[in-house]
Design a protein around this motif. Structure first.
Motif, short mmCIF file in Angstrom:
data_model
loop_
_atom_site.label_atom_id
_atom_site.label_comp_id
_atom_site.label_asym_id
_atom_site.label_seq_id
_atom_site.Cartn_x
_atom_site.Cartn_y
_atom_site.Cartn_z
N SER A 1 0.81 -1.16 -0.08
CA SER A 1 0.18 -0.07 0.02
C SER A 1 0.95 1.19 -0.01
O SER A 1 2.17 1.19 0.47
CB SER A 1 -0.85 0.07 1.10
N ALA A 2 0.23 2.38 -0.45
CA ALA A 2 1.03 3.48 -0.48
C ALA A 2 0.97 4.13 1.17
O ALA A 2 0.17 3.88 1.79
CB ALA A 2 0.28 4.42 -1.33
N ALA A 3 2.30 4.95 0.99
CA ALA A 3 2.42 5.26 2.73
C ALA A 3 1.42 6.31 2.97
O ALA A 3 0.85 6.75 1.93
CB ALA A 3 3.78 5.92 2.74
N PHE A 4 0.94 6.32 4.12
CA PHE A 4 -0.22 7.30 4.50
C PHE A 4 -0.05 8.90 3.94
O PHE A 4 -1.07 9.54 3.80
CB PHE A 4 -0.49 7.31 5.90
N HIS A 5 1.44 9.24 4.10
CA HIS A 5 1.57 10.66 3.84
C HIS A 5 1.46 11.05 2.24
O HIS A 5 1.54 12.16 1.97
CB HIS A 5 2.91 11.01 4.28
N GLY A 6 1.53 9.90 1.44
CA GLY A 6 1.60 10.18 0.09
C GLY A 6 2.60 10.73 -0.91
O GLY A 6 2.68 10.84 -1.92
N HIS A 7 3.84 10.96 0.04
CA HIS A 7 5.14 11.49 -0.56
C HIS A 7 5.78 10.42 -1.32
O HIS A 7 6.07 9.56 -0.72
CB HIS A 7 6.10 12.22 0.25
N GLY A 8 5.99 10.50 -2.59
CA GLY A 8 7.21 9.79 -3.11
C GLY A 8 6.85 8.09 -3.37
O GLY A 8 7.64 7.39 -3.36
N GLN A 9 5.59 8.15 -3.63
CA GLN A 9 4.71 6.60 -3.88
C GLN A 9 4.67 6.45 -5.26
O GLN A 9 4.05 6.87 -6.12
CB GLN A 9 3.56 6.51 -3.00
N LEU A 10 5.81 5.62 -5.86
CA LEU A 10 5.74 5.20 -7.26
C LEU A 10 4.74 3.94 -7.44
O LEU A 10 5.40 2.99 -6.95
CB LEU A 10 7.10 5.35 -7.84
N ALA A 11 3.80 4.23 -8.16
CA ALA A 11 2.90 2.76 -8.25
C ALA A 11 3.82 1.94 -9.37
O ALA A 11 4.23 2.20 -10.34
CB ALA A 11 1.54 3.17 -9.13
N ILE A 12 3.79 0.56 -8.84
CA ILE A 12 4.58 -0.34 -9.76
C ILE A 12 3.41 -1.38 -9.99
O ILE A 12 2.62 -2.01 -9.10
CB ILE A 12 5.59 -1.07 -8.95
N ALA A 13 3.28 -1.86 -11.29
CA ALA A 13 2.52 -2.66 -11.79
C ALA A 13 3.01 -4.29 -11.58
O ALA A 13 4.25 -4.47 -11.71
CB ALA A 13 1.94 -2.60 -13.29
N ALA A 14 2.14 -5.37 -11.45
CA ALA A 14 2.53 -6.63 -11.37
C ALA A 14 3.21 -6.97 -12.84
O ALA A 14 3.11 -6.51 -13.69
CB ALA A 14 1.50 -7.50 -11.09
N GLY A 15 4.68 -7.70 -12.32
CA GLY A 15 5.33 -7.90 -13.54
C GLY A 15 6.25 -7.05 -14.02
O GLY A 15 7.14 -7.09 -14.97
N GLU A 16 6.37 -5.85 -13.49
CA GLU A 16 7.34 -4.96 -13.77
C GLU A 16 8.80 -5.17 -13.66
O GLU A 16 9.88 -4.71 -13.98
CB GLU A 16 6.93 -3.23 -13.20
N HIS A 17 8.95 -6.10 -12.68
CA HIS A 17 10.00 -6.83 -12.38
C HIS A 17 9.57 -8.10 -11.76
O HIS A 17 8.48 -8.40 -11.08
CB HIS A 17 10.79 -6.19 -11.03
N PRO A 18 10.34 -9.22 -12.10
CA PRO A 18 10.08 -10.56 -11.83
C PRO A 18 9.69 -10.61 -10.22
O PRO A 18 8.62 -11.60 -9.91
CB PRO A 18 11.16 -11.30 -12.14
N ALA A 19 10.07 -10.16 -9.36
CA ALA A 19 9.81 -10.27 -7.96
C ALA A 19 8.50 -9.64 -7.45
O ALA A 19 8.15 -9.89 -6.29
CB ALA A 19 11.06 -9.66 -7.19
N ILE A 20 7.99 -8.58 -8.57
CA ILE A 20 6.88 -8.03 -8.16
C ILE A 20 5.75 -8.97 -8.71
O ILE A 20 5.41 -8.80 -9.96
CB ILE A 20 6.84 -6.64 -8.68
N THR A 21 4.87 -9.55 -7.98
CA THR A 21 3.79 -10.25 -8.40
C THR A 21 2.58 -9.80 -8.18
O THR A 21 1.37 -10.28 -8.90
CB THR A 21 3.70 -11.70 -7.82
N LYS A 22 2.39 -8.63 -7.70
CA LYS A 22 1.06 -7.89 -7.64
C LYS A 22 1.40 -6.49 -7.65
O LYS A 22 2.45 -6.13 -7.50
CB LYS A 22 0.11 -8.20 -6.30
N GLY A 23 0.47 -5.55 -7.98
CA GLY A 23 0.70 -4.09 -7.97
C GLY A 23 0.96 -3.62 -6.44
O GLY A 23 0.46 -4.13 -5.71
N CYS A 24 1.98 -2.58 -6.41
CA CYS A 24 2.43 -2.29 -5.25
C CYS A 24 3.18 -0.78 -5.62
O CYS A 24 2.76 -0.24 -6.46
CB CYS A 24 3.71 -3.17 -4.86
N TYR A 25 3.89 -0.26 -4.30
CA TYR A 25 4.34 0.88 -4.60
C TYR A 25 5.69 0.94 -4.21
O TYR A 25 6.26 0.21 -3.04
CB TYR A 25 3.54 1.75 -3.53
#
Length: 119
Positions: free
Chosen positions: A40-64
């Protein structure tokens, strides 16, 4: 494992509530500095870059990718970290673009260090 700039790793973070594996991007191998990927994005909202699942092999679900602050890890955490490979040129370009302007919670020295080591 030896940490390497521009590479993703997974390590057991013992000091957080409910210790668990963290996925992170190494931004300074000499100082064991990382940016964390979070569900989840940090509560303050600063510097939170959305990353889609598969943008890197270790990233299996959307994240930040949390660019709001660098996390330093211990030498034992760095040694036990598992290498998950480098980020792609496309992801690197997105991270560098997000770091191009100051981020309220990220010290300027850390932003400049990340820019230098990820370029």
């Amino acid at each position: 494992m030896t940490l390497k700039n521009k590479k993703v790793c997974i390590y057991l973070c013992q000091w957080i509530k409910n210790p668990h594996d963290k996925i992170a991007l190494c931004v300074c191998d000499k100082q064991s500095f990382l940016f964390w990927f979070n569900s989840s994005a940090a509560f303050h909202g600063h510097g939170q870059l959305a990353i889609a699942a598969g943008e890197h092999p270790a990233i299996t679900k959307g994240c930040y990718l949390d660019l709001s602050g660098i996390k330093g890890i211990s030498s034992s955490e760095a040694t036990a970290a598992r290498d998950r490979g480098p980020i792609s040129d496309a992801l690197k370009a997105r991270v560098l673009a997000a770091l191009a302007n100051p981020i309220a919670t990220l010290p300027e020295a850390h932003r400049n260090l990340a820019l230098q080591n990820l370029s």
